[in-house]
Design an enzyme around this catalytic site. Structure first.
Site, PDB file in Angstrom:
ATOM      1  N   ASP A 349      52.681 -56.703 -65.628  1.00 17.25           N
ATOM      2  CA  ASP A 349      53.988 -56.067 -65.486  1.00 17.25           C
ATOM      3  C   ASP A 349      54.874 -56.406 -66.687  1.00 17.25           C
ATOM      4  O   ASP A 349      54.608 -57.346 -67.430  1.00 17.25           O
ATOM      5  CB  ASP A 349      54.677 -56.539 -64.205  1.00 17.25           C
ATOM      6  N   GLU A 350      55.930 -55.633 -66.858  1.00 17.28           N
ATOM      7  CA  GLU A 350      56.986 -55.911 -67.840  1.00 17.28           C
ATOM      8  C   GLU A 350      56.417 -56.281 -69.214  1.00 17.28           C
ATOM      9  O   GLU A 350      56.741 -57.321 -69.790  1.00 17.28           O
ATOM     10  CB  GLU A 350      57.903 -57.020 -67.317  1.00 17.28           C
ATOM     11  N   TRP A 416      56.499 -53.150 -56.358  1.00 14.81           N
ATOM     12  CA  TRP A 416      57.733 -53.931 -56.345  1.00 14.81           C
ATOM     13  C   TRP A 416      58.948 -53.172 -56.860  1.00 14.81           C
ATOM     14  O   TRP A 416      60.077 -53.496 -56.515  1.00 14.81           O
ATOM     15  CB  TRP A 416      57.557 -55.203 -57.178  1.00 14.81           C
ATOM     16  N   TYR A 443      62.376 -59.419 -52.111  1.00 17.65           N
ATOM     17  CA  TYR A 443      62.483 -60.456 -53.133  1.00 17.65           C
ATOM     18  C   TYR A 443      63.367 -61.565 -52.562  1.00 17.65           C
ATOM     19  O   TYR A 443      64.589 -61.449 -52.544  1.00 17.65           O
ATOM     20  CB  TYR A 443      63.052 -59.878 -54.432  1.00 17.65           C
ATOM     21  N   PHE A 444      62.739 -62.625 -52.136  1.00 12.48           N
ATOM     22  CA  PHE A 444      63.468 -63.694 -51.469  1.00 12.48           C
ATOM     23  C   PHE A 444      64.165 -64.634 -52.451  1.00 12.48           C
ATOM     24  O   PHE A 444      64.771 -65.624 -52.030  1.00 12.48           O
ATOM     25  CB  PHE A 444      62.536 -64.486 -50.542  1.00 12.48           C
ATOM     26  N   TRP A 482      60.758 -65.658 -56.733  1.00 13.27           N
ATOM     27  CA  TRP A 482      60.811 -65.948 -58.163  1.00 13.27           C
ATOM     28  C   TRP A 482      61.816 -67.075 -58.373  1.00 13.27           C
ATOM     29  O   TRP A 482      62.911 -67.050 -57.818  1.00 13.27           O
ATOM     30  CB  TRP A 482      61.207 -64.695 -58.947  1.00 13.27           C
ATOM     31  N   THR A 483      61.461 -68.063 -59.178  1.00 12.17           N
ATOM     32  CA  THR A 483      62.192 -69.336 -59.125  1.00 12.17           C
ATOM     33  C   THR A 483      63.035 -69.645 -60.355  1.00 12.17           C
ATOM     34  O   THR A 483      63.330 -70.795 -60.627  1.00 12.17           O
ATOM     35  CB  THR A 483      61.200 -70.489 -58.876  1.00 12.17           C
ATOM     36  N   GLU A 484      63.449 -68.614 -61.104  1.00 10.72           N
ATOM     37  CA  GLU A 484      64.335 -68.883 -62.234  1.00 10.72           C
ATOM     38  C   GLU A 484      65.543 -69.711 -61.808  1.00 10.72           C
ATOM     39  O   GLU A 484      65.983 -70.612 -62.526  1.00 10.72           O
ATOM     40  CB  GLU A 484      64.819 -67.565 -62.859  1.00 10.72           C
TER      41      GLU A 484
END
EC number: 3.2.1.52
Length: 768
Positions: A349-350, A416, A443-444, A482-484
């Site tokens: 992706d991306e 997504w 998207y949690f 996603w944990t940014e």
């Protein structure tokens, strides 16, 4: 007498667990606060007591059930403090587990509890295990002392609606210990989730040991603090859960580095742990984009022999060099041996393909293969890797970008991009299996609010434009974390629980009983306390963020759980466990700023609410003539970041009946902005509370006064405010900006503390 006894038992367990329900079926079964709710549940007379004299029985001919028997033995020891014996000899008052070949559905099971025994039957070991977890929920809800538990009579036949019930965790942006991953698996298991998508690599860190390329972890697993870390540190001033975990910080060569990785032995142990719990771990090694950590360690992987940033994303690896494929195949050879899952997630992706377009070697390759776009290069990479995966007995999963440039029918598509709504439809019609994971609501990493559980629970996995046969290509769904901006394990807990319970019921039960679910969820919070889950405490209600009064007013907090304690401050400090308890009601007679928060039995703190109070006279009604129903909508096609920047002149104007965007004004996924204007005709004098949910930004103005500020590009957020209005007409304006990707806009109201309601169309007027 039979009916009286049955009714008495039902009422007893209802009061005991605190479950009530709106539906007829749930009313009959309200003694059982199970999530996900079983397909079929029937109360049965009597109770069964699990005590030290009970044994766990499994047939001698079914020795493979020893795993499930030992697991049940282990959890009963954890939950009750007693160790039950295991036996293959039939006996009275045992817990019996066995295979039943007459159960047809995959993962299907039957559970019965009566006065004499407990029986769990499954189509296979996995089915038996799902039944064990149902039994465990009943034990946890009814166990009020160590040593024994009395369980209500029950008969259940159950099976899941969807085979893919997944959770994703990104350990690249911020790293999590193996101990936490095991806890994560335990919580998944309790709610019958069965796929754990482990995102192991990305620009910010490479987290899996690859023996052939040691620099991937020696160098790629560590970084100096980045902008995302700095943002977390800033938020940690008000929220300790946002602190960077010091366990993952080291000093090396005079530098402070953040990171970590898992050895292959650690991952083998984790995989075994998950297998016992019938959870499949799917590894993701994201290629060809999101590879900065790898390129930093091995610069030859990129076209430019190093890392850089393009317009949107980092430099990808080069799909036009054989050395790239040699690297990728060596990496995935080790991954395929390590993980027994039949799936490997390639990501894909991306991808910032601009470097490929500029590369001489890629231009040559495109010419040789008659490719006209770099998207075809990406497709070439994906298809070649899929062929390699097949040689290892694996199936490829990719994010829905793999559809660009063409994809084989054997690839699994993980959808997504909510702003590309036809992607899963095209994939399914093409014969590709699809896993649904749209950003909204799955998207949690999006900060939860009072609408989050509702939105997850009402998510429909199968797109409406697919017929029954095409719908079979939808395997199920998963939520992604996603944990940014999730730097700690406590913050991760907060972000996914209790939202995951709603998704678990969607994917297992696939029936809409939201009010029943909410009541059953109440029985789950004490269980989560026992699992040491730092879950998000349910929202406090009965107030807005911006409040007005014209005489002393009572702040009355609606407490969602009886065990919560509400504490407050009025000196600007954050509430703590030492702050004073908020009386109910709490009188406010002067302009003030009050901070409130709920605290659970374990000391975990809920969201902090800042309530601003100001004195305000009632706004006088406006004089206006020649009015018609509806609002005027002014449409602007521009991409605007703030409602303050809306132009004076619109592209077009239409009439709408309520606060919604007229269909056909904007293309799917496009950016745009609007202003909704007119009058609101309120039927009585009072303090009106308004609740504005927007994705992206929106403000609410009444009689020129800003009532709610919800401006800027952001995910769906609800903001609230109050205004004192006399009966009659009042000018209303709602400017809104959408960055692109599928808008959300909702305005609700409450009068003098009533429940939230939609503003009736009959209240809205416009000048002809």
């Amino acid at each position: 007498m039979y009916s009286i006894i049955r009714l008495a038992l039902a009422l007893f367990f209802s009061a005991f667990i605190g479950i009530h329900s709106a539906s007829a079926q749930q009313t009959a079964n309200h003694g059982y606060g199970l999530i996900p709710y079983p397909k079929n549940l029937t109360p049965v007379n009597g109770t069964f007591t699990i005590g030290a004299n009970v044994k766990i029985e499994y047939p001698l001919a079914e020795k493979t059930l020893l795993n499930e028997a030992k697991y049940l033995q282990e959890v009963i020891k954890q939950d009750l403090g007693i160790t039950l014996g295991l036996t293959t000899t039939p006996g009275k008052r045992n817990i019996i587990i066995k295979i039943n070949s007459n159960i047809n559905e995959e993962e299907g099971y039957a559970l019965s509890i009566n006065n004499t025994q407990i029986v769990i039957e499954g189509k296979n070991n996995t089915g038996v295990y799902r039944g064990v977890e149902t039994l465990r929920q009943l034990i946890l809800q009814n166990a009020h002392q160590k040593g024994q538990v009395n369980l209500p009579g029950i008969k259940i036949s159950d099976a899941p609606a969807f085979g893919w019930r997944g959770m994703h965790l990104d350990v690249s942006r911020h790293f999590f210990s193996i101990k936490y991953l095991k806890k994560f698996i335990d919580v998944m298991s309790l709610y019958k989730m069965n796929k754990f998508h482990l995102h192991l690599t990305d620009d910010q860190g490479w987290r899996i040991e690859i023996k052939k390329y040691p620099l991937l972890t020696e160098k790629g697993a560590w970084r100096t603090f980045n902008a995302q870390d700095s943002a977390c540190m800033k938020k940690a001033i008000d929220n300790p859960d946002m602190e960077i975990d010091p366990a993952h910080i080291i000093q090396r060569d005079g530098k402070t580095l953040y990171g970590g990785y898992y050895t292959q032995e650690q991952l083998k142990d984790l995989i075994r742990y998950a297998q016992v719990r019938h959870i499949e771990i799917i590894p993701e090694i994201d290629m060809p984009g999101h590879m900065m950590a790898a390129i930093n360690a091995y610069p030859f992987l990129s076209t430019k022999e190093g890392i850089s940033w393009g317009k949107d994303f980092s430099t990808p690896i080069c799909p036009c060099k054989e050395s790239t494929f040699e690297f990728a195949e060596n990496v995935f050879s080790e991954v395929s041996v390590l993980f027994p899952s039949k799936y490997i997630h390639l990501g894909a992706d991306e991808v910032e393909r601009s470097t490929w377009a500029e590369s001489a070697i890629c231009k040559e390759m495109m010419k040789a293969n008659n490719f006209s776009t770099t998207a075809e290069l990406q497709s070439y990479f994906v298809k070649r890797m899929e062929k390699f995966f097949h040689s290892k007995g694996k199936e490829l999963i990719g994010w829905d970008e793999i559809l660009e440039g063409g994809v084989s029918k054997t690839a699994l598509v993980m959808y997504w991009r909510g702003w590309v709504p036809d992607a899963p439809i095209k994939a399914a019609k093409n014969g590709n299996k699809v896993i649904m994971t749209p950003g909204n609501p799955l998207y949690f990493d999006v900060v939860p609010d009072r609408n989050s559980i509702f939105n997850v629970y009402h998510f429909e996995p199968v797109p409406k434009n697919l017929n029954a046969e095409e719908g079979k290509y939808i395997l199920g769904a998963q939520a992604n974390i996603w944990t940014e901006y999730i730097p700690s394990e406590k913050r991760a807990d907060y972000m996914f629980m209790p939202r995951m319970t709603a998704l678990a019921e969607v994917l297992w039960t696939h029936k809409n009983d939201y009010q029943g679910f909410l009541k059953r969820l109440e029985a789950q919070y004490p269980i989560l306390d026992k699992f040491n889950v730092n879950y998000r405490i349910p929202d406090l209600t009965g107030f807005t963020e911006e409040n007005v009064f014209n005489k002393p007013v009572a702040l009355k907090i609606n407490t969602p759980l009886p065990a919560l304690v509400i504490r407050y401050t009025n000196d600007g400090q954050l509430p703590t466990t030492n702050s004073p308890v908020l009386s109910n009601p709490f009188m406010v007679s002067s302009a003030s700023k009050i901070k409130i928060a709920a605290f659970g039995p374990t000391g975990n703190r809920g969201d902090i609410y800042t309530l601003n109070y100001k004195q305000q006279d009632y706004f006088k009604p406006q004089a206006a003539g020649n009015l018609s129903a509806g609002l005027q909508l002014y449409f602007f096609g521009n991409k605007i970041k703030s409602v303050a920047d809306l132009p004076l002149k619109s592209d077009t104007a239409v009439v709408v009946s309520n606060f919604a965007i007229a269909e056909g004004l904007a293309k799917e996924g496009a950016s745009f902005s609007v202003r909704l204007s007119g009058y609101i005709d309120v039927p009585e004098t009072g303090i009106y509370s308004f609740y504005l949910t927007a994705d992206d930004g929106a403000n609410l103005y009444i009689d020129g006064e800003k009532v709610i500020d919800n401006d800027g590009w952001h995910y769906p957020i609800q903001k609230s405010g109050q205004v004192a209005l006399e009966k009659g007409l009042h000018r209303i304006s709602l400017p809104f900006v959408e960055a692109g990707g599928g808008y959300t806009l909702k305005l609700e109201y409450s009068l003098n503390g009533s429940e939230l309601k939609k503003i009736p169309d009959t209240w809205l007027k416009r000048i002809n």
